[in-house]
Design an enzyme around this catalytic site. Structure first.
Site, mmCIF file in Angstrom:
data_model
loop_
_atom_site.group_PDB
_atom_site.id
_atom_site.type_symbol
_atom_site.label_atom_id
_atom_site.label_comp_id
_atom_site.label_asym_id
_atom_site.label_seq_id
_atom_site.Cartn_x
_atom_site.Cartn_y
_atom_site.Cartn_z
ATOM 1 N N LYS A 285 36.611 12.704 49.903
ATOM 2 C CA LYS A 285 36.926 13.766 50.856
ATOM 3 C C LYS A 285 38.129 13.355 51.702
ATOM 4 O O LYS A 285 38.255 12.183 52.033
ATOM 5 C CB LYS A 285 35.746 13.974 51.820
ATOM 6 C CG LYS A 285 34.545 14.706 51.274
ATOM 7 C CD LYS A 285 33.462 14.815 52.348
ATOM 8 C CE LYS A 285 32.150 15.367 51.799
ATOM 9 N NZ LYS A 285 32.233 16.772 51.357
ATOM 10 N N ARG A 359 23.386 18.259 44.591
ATOM 11 C CA ARG A 359 22.670 18.951 43.510
ATOM 12 C C ARG A 359 22.211 17.979 42.426
ATOM 13 O O ARG A 359 21.233 18.244 41.738
ATOM 14 C CB ARG A 359 23.560 20.075 42.962
ATOM 15 C CG ARG A 359 24.836 19.593 42.331
ATOM 16 C CD ARG A 359 25.847 20.716 42.148
ATOM 17 N NE ARG A 359 26.510 21.071 43.404
ATOM 18 C CZ ARG A 359 27.356 22.069 43.548
ATOM 19 N NH1 ARG A 359 27.665 22.841 42.522
ATOM 20 N NH2 ARG A 359 27.918 22.323 44.711
HETATM 21 N N1 BES Z 1 27.573 17.528 51.852
HETATM 22 C C1 BES Z 1 28.533 18.399 51.309
HETATM 23 C C2 BES Z 1 28.430 19.827 51.839
HETATM 24 C C3 BES Z 1 28.761 20.022 53.303
HETATM 25 C C4 BES Z 1 30.074 20.300 53.677
HETATM 26 C C5 BES Z 1 27.786 19.991 54.259
HETATM 27 C C6 BES Z 1 30.370 20.507 55.005
HETATM 28 C C7 BES Z 1 28.089 20.205 55.591
HETATM 29 C C8 BES Z 1 29.371 20.464 55.965
HETATM 30 C C9 BES Z 1 28.390 18.471 49.785
HETATM 31 O O1 BES Z 1 27.943 17.317 49.182
HETATM 32 C C10 BES Z 1 29.752 18.736 49.243
HETATM 33 O O2 BES Z 1 30.594 17.894 49.388
HETATM 34 N N2 BES Z 1 29.925 19.887 48.616
HETATM 35 C C11 BES Z 1 31.177 20.252 48.064
HETATM 36 C C12 BES Z 1 30.920 20.895 46.725
HETATM 37 C C13 BES Z 1 32.165 21.159 45.931
HETATM 38 C C14 BES Z 1 32.818 19.865 45.508
HETATM 39 C C15 BES Z 1 31.794 21.990 44.739
HETATM 40 C C16 BES Z 1 31.837 21.229 49.014
HETATM 41 O O3 BES Z 1 31.142 22.054 49.616
HETATM 42 O O4 BES Z 1 33.044 21.138 49.190
HETATM 43 MG MG MG Z 2 29.529 16.012 48.684
#
Ligand code: BES
Ligand code: MG
Ligand code: ZN
Length: 508
Positions: A285, A359
């Site tokens: 990230k 997931r």
């Molecule tokens: N933990 C994150 C989702 C999240 C984002 C929770 C912001 C709270 C605040 C999750 O693991 C994630 O990174 N999801 C990605 C999925 C994507 C790569 C398909 C996302 O939401 O960007």
């Molecule tokens: Mg994630």
């Protein structure tokens, strides 16, 4: 520390420092016992003028404090506005929770040690008095929560302790006693979840989180298993193992069981995402998006805290909670884009993005509960997608289910508890978004489908066969909810109030 008790004395007979008034528009008391006419008659003949002068008109969200005398004692009169109280019951109930929140925050600010608040007439809120009291206690305890563990000067604040009396119609009633204890158990459970979530990832990792879960379970004589990589390998949990592989922390899989003594009782399964820190893994990230990822174990915190309450409340259903706990990190051992992994049920997935890790661990956890517990209902809860923040913002948890009856039930409970959910469509049209050329499914939705929250839910659906299954995305509601006084600043314990009341009310 706040202690909330019930007082059956007449409102004004309570010998306290702070008298709290919940007022409707035009300064009309919301309770028939705490009349401000009494203050006007005895202390401030021009009370309403004073309040108006200070721009307090008893509108929703307003509050004002006036110092006065009762007998020869200096006391504080705390006025909280409720507005017209003419909206739908659930809106007014939330209004009341926030009014209690304002009262508690003022008591804390003024360091008041003993106070009384008259429970309002229950009519506008659609609940009987005992249930109303329960909601007020939960909101009051939640408002008192603050994450101060790492503030060196916190000890000064810690000295504050206050008894808040809820004055009720004087009659001996067992339902008060039950509401009082349920309110405390639930409020404490929410705050436990918040505390676990607020803890930073250098303190809460899979090892420490699982041992806290075990300690809680042991203290309530709940069955608790914790296992790691070896057992996960035996079970074929390729999703759990893929996410776990990148971190030096060792992943843990936690199972907590509550078994009722009632024969042939149904079983409710709770599954909570426990990513103690989500860096994104190899699909790292950007820094700005990584902040706050200590909260990525909030689903796990919710199911652990729910079990703590269930262990005390002892409903006539079986409840099993599972929480896969991992840290999502990049390293030479980490899972990579293009990898293909195999889950516990034999299905395969192509990793398109290692940041879609929640997931992967939930998939195996869902297989696990189905295989070993044959639940009647499965509820999973996770900070799963950033997209949910765009879809619903911070005030509503995303609810996805193909079972309309279950969805309606959850939504109804959410309105009573204030732990609100809102449905997103699990329509077949989204299904193809997670197609893969090389595996059964892909771990991210194709970009042209958008709707990342729903496509994530479709991914999970590959690992559930129970008809009564609902997925809750708390990415927006688990922390950082703006403007709701009793939720404070950090973690909110989203899902705890919902799950507990859903379980207590469950009928097959
Ligand atoms: N933990 C994150 C989702 C999240 C984002 C929770 C912001 C709270 C605040 C999750 O693991 C994630 O990174 N999801 C990605 C999925 C994507 C790569 C398909 C996302 O939401 O960007
Ligand atoms: Mg994630
Ligand atoms: Zn995550």
């Amino acid at each position: 520390m706040l202690d909330i008790q019930i007082s059956e004395k007449k409102f004004w007979d309570n010998n306290v420092e702070g008298y709290i008034f919940l007022l409707k528009e035009n300064f009309e008391s919301a309770s028939k016992f705490a009349d401000i006419d009494y203050i006007e008659k005895n202390y401030y003949p021009n009370l309403k003028e004073i309040l108006k002068k200070h721009k307090f008109e008893s509108k929703k969200g307003e509050s004002f404090v006036l110092t006065g005398k009762k007998g020869d004692k200096l006391v504080q009169f705390i006025f909280i506005g409720l507005g017209s109280l003419e909206n739908r019951w659930n809106i007014e109930l939330e209004n009341l929770r926030r009014a209690v929140g304002s009262a508690v925050l003022l008591l804390k600010k003024l360091k008041i040690k003993k106070s009384v608040l008259a429970v309002p007439n229950e009519k506008p809120f659609g609940l009987i008095e005992a249930r109303l009291i329960r909601q007020m206690i939960i909101a009051g305890l939640m408002a008192d929560y603050e994450f101060t563990k790492f503030k060196s000067d916190k000890n000064k604040d810690d000295e504050w302790s206050c008894e808040m009396l809820l004055s009720v119609d004087a009659k001996e009633d067992q339902t008060y006693v039950r509401s009082l204890s349920e309110g405390h158990i639930i409020g404490d459970a929410v705050n436990l979840a918040r505390n676990l979530s607020d803890m930073p990832a250098n303190i809460i990792n899979p090892t420490t989180l699982s041992s806290q879960a075990k300690e809680i379970a042991d203290s309530l004589n709940l069955e608790c298993k914790v296992f790691g990589r070896e057992k996960a390998e035996e079970l074929g949990m390729g999703g759990f193992l893929a996410v776990d592989s990148g971190s030096d922390e060792l992943g843990k899989f936690v199972v907590i069981e509550y078994n009722t003594t009632k024969k042939d009782a149904p079983t409710i399964a709770l599954v909570g995402k426990g990513v103690t820190f989500d860096s994104g893994g190899i699909s790292l990230k950007p820094a700005d998006y990584m902040t706050g990822m200590k909260f990525d174990m909030s689903g796990a915190a919710t199911v652990i805290a729910t079990m703590k309450a269930i262990g005390q409340l002892k409903p006539e259903v079986n409840v099993v909670a599972v929480a896969p706990m991992v840290e999502n990190m990049p390293s030479g051992k980490a899972c990579k884009q293009d990898d293909i992994i195999t889950f516990m049920n034999g299905k395969t997935a192509e990793i398109k993005n290692t940041d879609a890790e929640g997931r992967l661990i939930l998939a195996d956890a869902l297989c696990y509960v189905e295989k070993f517990y044959k639940p009647d209902v499965v509820l999973d809860i996770a900070t799963l997608t950033g997209a949910c923040l765009y879809a619903l913002g911070h005030f509503f948890t995303g609810l996805m289910t193909k079972d309309e009856v279950l969805g309606t039930k959850l939504q109804a409970v959410s309105l009573v508890t204030g732990d609100r959910v809102w449905p997103l469509p699990m329509d077949d049209d989204f299904k193809d978004a997670i197609k893969s050329e090389v595996a059964d499914i892909a771990n991210t939705g194709a970009p042209n489908y958008k709707a990342g929250t729903i496509t994530a839910s479709w991914f999970l659906s590959n690992f559930v066969t129970t008809k009564n299954w609902a997925h809750l995305d708390i990415a927006g509601t688990a922390d950082g909810v703006p403007g709701v006084n009793y939720l404070g600043k950090g973690a909110t314990g989203a899902g705890v109030r919902l799950f507990i009341d859903f379980i207590l009310n469950y009928k097959k």
